[in-house]
Design a protein around this motif. Structure first.
Motif, PDB file in Angstrom:
ATOM      1  N   ASP A 113       1.031  -1.296   0.120  1.00 24.59           N
ATOM      2  CA  ASP A 113      -0.061  -0.048  -0.155  1.00 24.59           C
ATOM      3  C   ASP A 113       0.950   1.266  -0.095  1.00 24.59           C
ATOM      4  O   ASP A 113       1.841   1.411   0.802  1.00 24.59           O
ATOM      5  CB  ASP A 113      -0.935   0.063   1.177  1.00 24.59           C
ATOM      6  CG  ASP A 113      -1.968  -0.897   0.970  1.00 24.59           C
ATOM      7  OD1 ASP A 113      -2.847  -1.081   0.251  1.00 24.59           O
ATOM      8  OD2 ASP A 113      -2.044  -1.722   2.148  1.00 24.59           O
ATOM      9  N   THR A 115       0.566   5.448  -0.352  1.00 23.10           N
ATOM     10  CA  THR A 115      -0.372   6.840  -0.899  1.00 23.10           C
ATOM     11  C   THR A 115       0.344   7.887  -1.452  1.00 23.10           C
ATOM     12  O   THR A 115       1.521   8.223  -1.037  1.00 23.10           O
ATOM     13  CB  THR A 115      -0.701   7.343   0.658  1.00 23.10           C
ATOM     14  OG1 THR A 115      -1.705   6.476   1.474  1.00 23.10           O
ATOM     15  CG2 THR A 115      -1.680   8.692   0.311  1.00 23.10           C
ATOM     16  N   HIS A 130      -3.203   4.571  -3.056  1.00 17.85           N
ATOM     17  CA  HIS A 130      -4.162   5.516  -2.448  1.00 17.85           C
ATOM     18  C   HIS A 130      -4.209   6.866  -2.884  1.00 17.85           C
ATOM     19  O   HIS A 130      -2.839   7.453  -2.707  1.00 17.85           O
ATOM     20  CB  HIS A 130      -4.357   5.280  -1.021  1.00 17.85           C
ATOM     21  CG  HIS A 130      -4.538   3.748  -0.667  1.00 17.85           C
ATOM     22  ND1 HIS A 130      -5.671   3.096  -0.369  1.00 17.85           N
ATOM     23  CD2 HIS A 130      -3.310   2.714  -0.633  1.00 17.85           C
ATOM     24  CE1 HIS A 130      -5.388   1.727  -0.202  1.00 17.85           C
ATOM     25  NE2 HIS A 130      -4.032   1.688  -0.010  1.00 17.85           N
ATOM     26  N   ASP A 157      -6.083   4.951   8.585  1.00 15.99           N
ATOM     27  CA  ASP A 157      -6.007   4.318   7.201  1.00 15.99           C
ATOM     28  C   ASP A 157      -6.323   2.674   7.522  1.00 15.99           C
ATOM     29  O   ASP A 157      -7.169   2.415   6.610  1.00 15.99           O
ATOM     30  CB  ASP A 157      -4.771   4.452   6.586  1.00 15.99           C
ATOM     31  CG  ASP A 157      -4.442   5.785   5.930  1.00 15.99           C
ATOM     32  OD1 ASP A 157      -5.354   6.619   5.736  1.00 15.99           O
ATOM     33  OD2 ASP A 157      -3.100   6.162   5.841  1.00 15.99           O
TER      34      ASP A 157
END
Length: 316
Positions: A113, A115, A130, A157
């Protein structure tokens, strides 16, 4: 491995070449990975990079990201760093991967993951990207040289798709490490309008006694689920009880008002004669302090849950 980069090359790098030394210096700081933009800034053309890939001197991981070693030799940190570099300037590790760096004890996912700012956040192979629309500079930190979301932002998150118990465990782990900053969490929540994780995180903070359910393994987690199914959650998990003359004992599960301690015994512990006798002496010491000590076996907790729940209700 890292200490040998640029010293004993076996892939065509020349340890005396200034360019090779500069590439190695950057890669060492980034867990053996480097971005195309960094290579170009050092003077390599895109065609020169492709040539190095063809020679086995660089290994392509993502579009615009390369490793100085074979992918099989890369560490978790290497893959985290590569994913961040693949998403461009301003990108940070986030969600469950950031939770791993913060040691929050959440189950990882196969994808990494990240961002990333702007609208370029389309998922890439092996990377979940994200939106960074609400990410501010104060929401980021560097851990192990990897740009990462702060603990407070990470908690928000992961609450987006985590269970309540996972959020509890994450908060307990942070509390155990004395890493929780409630002001920072309050700041993140104040800016979390519309985030679906905000309600769960707020509810757990309001209702959960931080640090009271720090389980160490799946067996303890299973027994805690049984306790909660009866409506009789323990006051503390793995609680230390001091003996008047020094020392003490750790109780797996403690109900203070009822002075009840429950121990859950795994399949492969307390099997030696010495350990067996030590457990009994410990139980006897606790009994002299007015505690009842009840033991459940692994088989009972895993395969006889309803019976364990009935016994627990009767004891409480």
């Amino acid at each position: 491995m890292e200490g040998s980069w640029g010293q004993r090359p076996n892939d065509g790098r020349n340890p005396q070449d200034p360019l090779d030394r500069a590439i190695s210096a950057i890669a060492i700081r980034q867990h053996a990975v480097i971005a195309l933009a960094q290579l170009v800034a050092l003077g390599l053309s895109p065609s020169a990079v492709r040539s190095r890939v063809a020679q086995g001197r660089l290994h392509r991981l993502h579009s615009g990201v390369y490793a100085l070693v074979a992918p099989a030799l890369l560490t978790r940190s290497s893959r985290f760093m590569a994913a961040v570099l693949a998403c461009g300037d301003g990108a940070v590790l986030s969600h469950r991967c950031a939770a791993a760096l913060h040691e929050l004890r959440l189950r990882p996912r196969a994808r990494i993951d990240v961002t990333a700012p702007g609208s370029r956040g389309k998922d890439r192979r092996g990377i979940g990207v994200h939106s960074a629309a609400t990410l501010l500079p104060r929401d980021t930190i560097t851990i192990d040289n990897i740009p990462t979301t702060t603990l407070a932002r990470t908690l928000l998150d992961v609450a987006e798709d985590a269970s309540r118990r996972e959020v509890e465990r994450a908060l307990d782990a942070a509390e155990q490490r004395r890493a929780l900053d409630m002001n920072a969490i309050g700041d993140v929540l104040a800016r979390a309008a519309g985030r679906r994780g905000a309600a769960l995180l707020t509810r757990v903070l309001d209702e959960h006694a931080l640090g009271c359910t720090i389980t160490r393994n799946d067996l303890e987690e299973a027994f805690l689920r049984i306790c909660r199914s009866t409506g009789q959650a323990p006051d503390a998990v793995n609680a230390w009880i001091a003996f008047p003359d020094g020392g003490g004992a750790e109780a797996d599960f403690l109900w203070r008002a009822q002075r009840l301690i429950v121990e859950v015994d795994g399949r492969d512990v307390h099997t030696t004669r010495r350990a067996f006798e030590a457990d009994r002496r410990r139980d006897q010491r606790l009994a002299t302090l007015g505690y009842r000590v009840i033991r459940f076996t692994w088989r009972q907790v895993i395969h006889e849950r309803h019976d364990v729940a009935s016994i627990l209700r009767a004891l409480l």
